[in-house]
Design an enzyme around this catalytic site. Sequence first.
Site, short mmCIF file in Angstrom:
data_model
loop_
_atom_site.label_atom_id
_atom_site.label_comp_id
_atom_site.label_asym_id
_atom_site.label_seq_id
_atom_site.Cartn_x
_atom_site.Cartn_y
_atom_site.Cartn_z
N GLY A 169 0.84 -1.20 0.00
CA GLY A 169 0.00 0.00 0.00
C GLY A 169 0.87 1.24 0.00
O GLY A 169 2.04 1.22 -0.40
N GLY A 170 0.32 2.33 0.50
CA GLY A 170 1.05 3.60 0.51
C GLY A 170 2.36 3.52 1.27
O GLY A 170 3.27 4.34 1.05
N GLY A 404 24.57 11.16 -30.48
CA GLY A 404 24.09 11.81 -29.26
C GLY A 404 24.61 11.11 -28.03
O GLY A 404 24.88 11.74 -27.00
N ALA A 405 24.78 9.80 -28.14
CA ALA A 405 25.24 9.03 -26.98
C ALA A 405 26.66 9.46 -26.58
O ALA A 405 27.00 9.43 -25.40
CB ALA A 405 25.19 7.54 -27.28
C1 HXC Z 1 -3.13 -3.72 12.78
C2 HXC Z 1 -2.12 -5.64 12.05
C3 HXC Z 1 -1.95 -5.08 10.78
C4 HXC Z 1 -2.41 -3.76 10.56
C5 HXC Z 1 -1.13 -7.05 10.75
N1 HXC Z 1 -1.61 -6.86 11.97
N2 HXC Z 1 -1.33 -5.97 9.99
N3 HXC Z 1 -2.71 -4.96 13.03
N4 HXC Z 1 -2.99 -3.12 11.59
N5 HXC Z 1 -2.26 -3.14 9.39
C6 HXC Z 1 -1.60 -7.81 13.09
C7 HXC Z 1 -2.53 -8.97 12.89
O1 HXC Z 1 -3.80 -8.64 13.33
C8 HXC Z 1 -1.87 -10.03 13.73
O2 HXC Z 1 -2.21 -9.82 15.08
C9 HXC Z 1 -0.40 -9.74 13.58
O3 HXC Z 1 -0.31 -8.39 13.14
C10 HXC Z 1 0.27 -10.61 12.57
O4 HXC Z 1 -0.48 -10.60 11.38
P1 HXC Z 1 -0.90 -11.93 10.62
O5 HXC Z 1 -1.98 -11.57 9.69
O6 HXC Z 1 -1.17 -13.02 11.60
O7 HXC Z 1 0.43 -12.27 9.86
P2 HXC Z 1 0.62 -12.89 8.42
O8 HXC Z 1 -0.30 -14.04 8.22
O9 HXC Z 1 2.06 -13.09 8.25
O10 HXC Z 1 0.15 -11.74 7.40
C11 HXC Z 1 0.84 -10.54 7.34
C12 HXC Z 1 0.03 -9.53 6.50
C13 HXC Z 1 -1.41 -9.45 7.07
C14 HXC Z 1 -0.01 -10.00 5.08
C15 HXC Z 1 0.77 -8.20 6.57
O11 HXC Z 1 -1.33 -9.23 8.48
C16 HXC Z 1 -2.19 -8.34 6.48
O12 HXC Z 1 -2.70 -8.47 5.35
N6 HXC Z 1 -2.35 -7.27 7.24
C17 HXC Z 1 -3.13 -6.13 6.83
C18 HXC Z 1 -2.41 -5.40 5.75
C19 HXC Z 1 -3.13 -4.13 5.38
O13 HXC Z 1 -4.16 -4.18 4.73
N7 HXC Z 1 -2.59 -3.03 5.89
C20 HXC Z 1 -3.12 -1.73 5.62
C21 HXC Z 1 -2.55 -1.41 4.25
S1 HXC Z 1 -2.84 0.20 3.75
P3 HXC Z 1 -2.43 -11.03 16.09
O14 HXC Z 1 -2.71 -10.35 17.39
O15 HXC Z 1 -3.55 -11.83 15.57
O16 HXC Z 1 -1.15 -11.79 16.10
C22 HXC Z 1 -1.50 0.99 4.25
C23 HXC Z 1 -1.60 2.40 3.86
C24 HXC Z 1 -0.41 3.18 4.25
O17 HXC Z 1 -0.63 0.52 4.84
C25 HXC Z 1 -0.73 4.53 3.75
C26 HXC Z 1 0.37 5.47 3.82
C27 HXC Z 1 -0.01 6.79 3.30
#
Ligand code: HXC
Length: 510
Positions: A169-170, A404-405
């Site tokens: 993502g971002g 040119g190169a």
């Molecule tokens: C809060 C999060 C989290 C998040 C993971 N966790 N991502 N908590 N916010 N964004 C937590 C999970 O709930 C979990 O907690 C622990 O971290 C480990 O995650 P798992 O899912 O068990 O691990 P894994 O299977 O390895 O998967 C990793 C992952 C997945 C692929 C990153 O967690 C995931 O898809 N997370 C969400 C990603 C996402 O959509 N993020 C927002 C993106 S937008 P527990 O307590 O159960 O262990 C973004 C925008 C930024 O980032 C913008 C900037 C301008």
Amino acid sequence: MKDILEQLEERRTDARLGGGQARIDAQNERGKLTARERIELLLDEGSFEEYDMFVAHRCTDFGMENNRPYGDGVVTGWGTINGRMVYVFSQDFTVLGGSVSATHAQKICKIMDMAMQNGAPVIGINDSGGARIQEGVDSLAGYGEVFQRNIEASGVVPQISLVMGPCAGGAVYSPAMTDFIFMVKDTSYMFVTGPDVVKTVTNEQVTAEELGGAVTHTRKSSVADGAFENDVEALAEVRRLIDFLPLNNREKPPVRPFFDNVDRIESSLDTLIPENPNLPYDMKELILKVADEGDFYEIQEEFAKNMITGFIRLEGRTVGVVANQPLVLAGVLDIDSARKAARFVRFCDCFEIPILTFVDVPGFLPGTGQEYRGVIKHGAKLLFAYGEATVPKVTVITRKAYGGAYVVMASKHLRADVNYAWPTSEVAVMGAKGATEIIHRADLGDPDKIAAHAKEYEDRFANPFVAAERGFIDEVIMPHSTRKRVARAFASLRNKKVVTPWKKHDNIPL
Ligand code: HXC
């Protein structure tokens, strides 16, 4: 008092455990080191000074008030690499998935501010699930603050990103604005939208590794500058890179001890160029033979291989090398190679690293594939980058420098300081065959006449002497003495000063 000390130690032990032993084990089982293990390997032993170990988030939504681990998913501070100071942040995937809360972002911002103030590089180790979902816009605001600091720090202190887990993502835009990105094969990925969204929107089926893994980003997209087999190798290579770089833009690169004779003669270079001008040779052989101790740190080794970029040392001092590679596409300039070299040249110029250019270029790659994708603008990037660079610039033409190169590749006309040519050089508008077919079109049906014309053209232009007569080449040098000549040229340029007209900033074609 003793109790208080013990309590502190207990709190520290608690903080160091991050998300707990089970999650640490899970991290290790995936072939990944923990945030703290990574810092230990990156920095000199015992040099890490941690900040904000007890920071905890302030979110009270979704039951988060009952889940406030110390450190909030990122370990920050400073330490040394071979005795030189660097700031570091290392996201801890075992704590809430390394997700970025407002306080997590504040910790990163604090060390970035200190790095800029104190003139030391920032190394960011990324391993995060992205924006902390429970914190909503507070998390996004945190990212925004980090982005703004990436921009402000650009060209002030070197910024290096290690992507060692998820980065999606971002969130990708923070590493994207740093100077170098390194990834680990099979355990890291970067993409703006993941495989599930891709499937929904475009119906493409792709794995995370194929979409944004280390191999994809070092071979296809050029987002990353290097791909490593595992965390240990990646961290060791970043240590090696830091040794080449200055700590900030007001400092010269470090001078390392060297044990290599600067006058070293390399007789084998006299036969590096094949007799047949259409046969390739390996330009890396020249780079390795010129460098102190044959030590070359290549950047973007797997991308646009017709252009080589990386760092060497001459007399212990860092030099950025840009070189055409005749082994790949005859060393032609194209969109990818021009972009790759332009970015490298600008990095060197930001940080006062002199630039050595080796030229063997037959021209620009023709075709709709290039023109439709804007080779005009992308080629201009390299031309612009060389022309605006005020660091010492030394150029050696080994063979072809056509059209040119020729001008683009750090020619005298773009204010290169010292331009050398090997006697095997050909500085001309184009090769003999192409030239003859244009200027003697009327004789095209007569092979003997065409051969005679081509011979006449070769005699006149397939050499460096026409350019040398005009002073565009300062000296025609023996290939075997290239190391000495180049090192002496850079030595003569150590006090170079250039005054450029005032401007806010330039408008390089993007
Ligand atoms: C809060 C999060 C989290 C998040 C993971 N966790 N991502 N908590 N916010 N964004 C937590 C999970 O709930 C979990 O907690 C622990 O971290 C480990 O995650 P798992 O899912 O068990 O691990 P894994 O299977 O390895 O998967 C990793 C992952 C997945 C692929 C990153 O967690 C995931 O898809 N997370 C969400 C990603 C996402 O959509 N993020 C927002 C993106 S937008 P527990 O307590 O159960 O262990 C973004 C925008 C930024 O980032 C913008 C900037 C301008």
